[in-house]
Motif scaffolding. Sequence first.
Motif, PDB file in Angstrom:
ATOM      1  N   ASP A  31       7.672  -3.189   4.951  1.00 42.69           N
ATOM      2  CA  ASP A  31       7.254  -2.027   5.745  1.00 42.69           C
ATOM      3  C   ASP A  31       6.262  -2.403   6.842  1.00 42.69           C
ATOM      4  O   ASP A  31       5.644  -1.540   7.449  1.00 42.69           O
ATOM      5  CB  ASP A  31       6.659  -0.937   4.850  1.00 42.69           C
ATOM      6  CG  ASP A  31       5.380  -1.399   4.145  1.00 42.69           C
ATOM      7  OD1 ASP A  31       4.992  -2.569   4.309  1.00 42.69           O
ATOM      8  OD2 ASP A  31       4.785  -0.568   3.434  1.00 42.69           O
ATOM      9  N   GLU A  80       0.771  -0.557  -5.809  1.00 38.52           N
ATOM     10  CA  GLU A  80       1.325  -0.900  -4.499  1.00 38.52           C
ATOM     11  C   GLU A  80       1.951  -2.279  -4.501  1.00 38.52           C
ATOM     12  O   GLU A  80       2.987  -2.504  -3.871  1.00 38.52           O
ATOM     13  CB  GLU A  80       0.252  -0.824  -3.414  1.00 38.52           C
ATOM     14  CG  GLU A  80       0.809  -1.143  -2.043  1.00 38.52           C
ATOM     15  CD  GLU A  80      -0.201  -1.069  -0.924  1.00 38.52           C
ATOM     16  OE1 GLU A  80       0.235  -1.053   0.245  1.00 38.52           O
ATOM     17  OE2 GLU A  80      -1.416  -1.030  -1.193  1.00 38.52           O
ATOM     18  N   ASP A 113      -3.989   1.357  -5.819  1.00 35.98           N
ATOM     19  CA  ASP A 113      -3.931   0.704  -4.513  1.00 35.98           C
ATOM     20  C   ASP A 113      -5.105  -0.269  -4.493  1.00 35.98           C
ATOM     21  O   ASP A 113      -6.249   0.126  -4.272  1.00 35.98           O
ATOM     22  CB  ASP A 113      -4.056   1.727  -3.383  1.00 35.98           C
ATOM     23  CG  ASP A 113      -3.757   1.117  -2.016  1.00 35.98           C
ATOM     24  OD1 ASP A 113      -3.752  -0.124  -1.925  1.00 35.98           O
ATOM     25  OD2 ASP A 113      -3.548   1.871  -1.053  1.00 35.98           O
ATOM     26  N   LYS A 147       1.592   7.260   1.125  1.00 36.73           N
ATOM     27  CA  LYS A 147       2.384   7.156  -0.090  1.00 36.73           C
ATOM     28  C   LYS A 147       1.527   7.565  -1.282  1.00 36.73           C
ATOM     29  O   LYS A 147       0.315   7.753  -1.164  1.00 36.73           O
ATOM     30  CB  LYS A 147       2.905   5.727  -0.250  1.00 36.73           C
ATOM     31  CG  LYS A 147       3.803   5.292   0.904  1.00 36.73           C
ATOM     32  CD  LYS A 147       4.233   3.845   0.774  1.00 36.73           C
ATOM     33  CE  LYS A 147       5.096   3.420   1.950  1.00 36.73           C
ATOM     34  NZ  LYS A 147       5.470   1.981   1.879  1.00 36.73           N
ATOM     35  N   LEU A 148       2.172   7.715  -2.443  1.00 37.10           N
ATOM     36  CA  LEU A 148       1.473   8.181  -3.626  1.00 37.10           C
ATOM     37  C   LEU A 148       0.217   7.366  -3.894  1.00 37.10           C
ATOM     38  O   LEU A 148      -0.857   7.929  -4.181  1.00 37.10           O
ATOM     39  CB  LEU A 148       2.411   8.134  -4.839  1.00 37.10           C
ATOM     40  CG  LEU A 148       1.797   8.512  -6.188  1.00 37.10           C
ATOM     41  CD1 LEU A 148       1.370   9.971  -6.200  1.00 37.10           C
ATOM     42  CD2 LEU A 148       2.794   8.229  -7.316  1.00 37.10           C
ATOM     43  N   HIS A 149       0.317   6.045  -3.809  1.00 38.41           N
ATOM     44  CA  HIS A 149      -0.847   5.217  -4.112  1.00 38.41           C
ATOM     45  C   HIS A 149      -1.952   5.365  -3.067  1.00 38.41           C
ATOM     46  O   HIS A 149      -3.099   5.005  -3.342  1.00 38.41           O
ATOM     47  CB  HIS A 149      -0.446   3.742  -4.258  1.00 38.41           C
ATOM     48  CG  HIS A 149       0.207   3.158  -3.043  1.00 38.41           C
ATOM     49  ND1 HIS A 149       1.564   2.941  -2.968  1.00 38.41           N
ATOM     50  CD2 HIS A 149      -0.299   2.758  -1.854  1.00 38.41           C
ATOM     51  CE1 HIS A 149       1.863   2.408  -1.797  1.00 38.41           C
ATOM     52  NE2 HIS A 149       0.748   2.298  -1.100  1.00 38.41           N
ATOM     53  N   ASP A 150      -1.610   5.905  -1.884  1.00 31.43           N
ATOM     54  CA  ASP A 150      -2.620   6.127  -0.851  1.00 31.43           C
ATOM     55  C   ASP A 150      -3.468   7.365  -1.121  1.00 31.43           C
ATOM     56  O   ASP A 150      -4.638   7.402  -0.740  1.00 31.43           O
ATOM     57  CB  ASP A 150      -1.967   6.293   0.527  1.00 31.43           C
ATOM     58  CG  ASP A 150      -1.279   5.046   1.020  1.00 31.43           C
ATOM     59  OD1 ASP A 150      -1.888   3.957   0.937  1.00 31.43           O
ATOM     60  OD2 ASP A 150      -0.128   5.147   1.494  1.00 31.43           O
ATOM     61  N   ASP A 164       6.922  15.521  -1.536  1.00 30.12           N
ATOM     62  CA  ASP A 164       6.905  14.633  -0.368  1.00 30.12           C
ATOM     63  C   ASP A 164       7.055  15.447   0.900  1.00 30.12           C
ATOM     64  O   ASP A 164       8.083  16.086   1.129  1.00 30.12           O
ATOM     65  CB  ASP A 164       8.027  13.599  -0.469  1.00 30.12           C
ATOM     66  CG  ASP A 164       7.966  12.584   0.674  1.00 30.12           C
ATOM     67  OD1 ASP A 164       6.950  12.565   1.392  1.00 30.12           O
ATOM     68  OD2 ASP A 164       8.926  11.821   0.832  1.00 30.12           O
ATOM     69  N   GLY A 189       4.305  12.293   3.603  1.00 28.89           N
ATOM     70  CA  GLY A 189       2.965  11.729   3.466  1.00 28.89           C
ATOM     71  C   GLY A 189       1.950  12.375   4.380  1.00 28.89           C
ATOM     72  O   GLY A 189       0.911  11.773   4.685  1.00 28.89           O
TER      73      GLY A 189
END
Length: 255
Positions: A33, A64, A80, A201-204, A232, A235
């Motif tokens: 990414d 992550e 993360d 993202k989720l971990h963010d 979602d 994000g």
Amino acid sequence: MDDLTLAQRLADAAGAAIRPWFRRPFLVEMKEDFSPVTAADRDAEAAIRRLLDEYRPEDGVIGEEYGDDRADAERVWVLDPIDGTRAFVAGRPLFGTLIALMEGGQPVLGVIDQCIIGDRWLAGPDHPTTLNGQRVHARRCPDLADARIGTTSPQAFGADDFVQFEHVRRAAADTLYGGDCHNYGLVAAGHLDAVVESGLKLHDWAALAPIITGAGGVIMDWHGQPLSQGHDDGGRVIAAGDAELAATIAGLLTG
């Protein structure tokens, strides 16, 4: 060991893995990414996972760097290890380790840990948000014209999202760039009024939600919906110390 105590042990372990790499030579790789990753990211997540394997072997883990393990469990830790790897690579102490506990897809515990300058935000069940052990409160600022807002980078927005963000930026009193997860801690502590971002993202964001709400603030997507593991909106996230301010920002972003 209770979850809050364990979460701090996890943050301690991550910090111990990260500090030897800070402002030292290391290889920077680019993931698919196009985000950077270093040995510090991987070492920190590995250190957290070792402790989770020891103390919470039945819980799931979403990280992550090392992916998912039992992600459909009722309790899932979301990691993360270095949020803000670009800042870390540049030697800027504005990155952070993010640790969240999700229960039933909802974030219930969060840690933001900045292991270089020693800032640690913690929030969880029956534990309102603290910064280095002291309770903090988000600032009440209902008027966008008086608000200081932040975002990590204009380049993180897609073209259409950036156009909408510009409506917010022009209406705000001031806009700060950079900061990654640290910005959300500053909202919780009342120094920054709002953060607007896209592409998380989720971990963010998982660790950020309890930190913001535990300080009396609000965090939601651009359409005003709460964040959850299965939700979602590209994000797109708004965090604010004041619900009225968050609603005003959401209106500009989607109107």
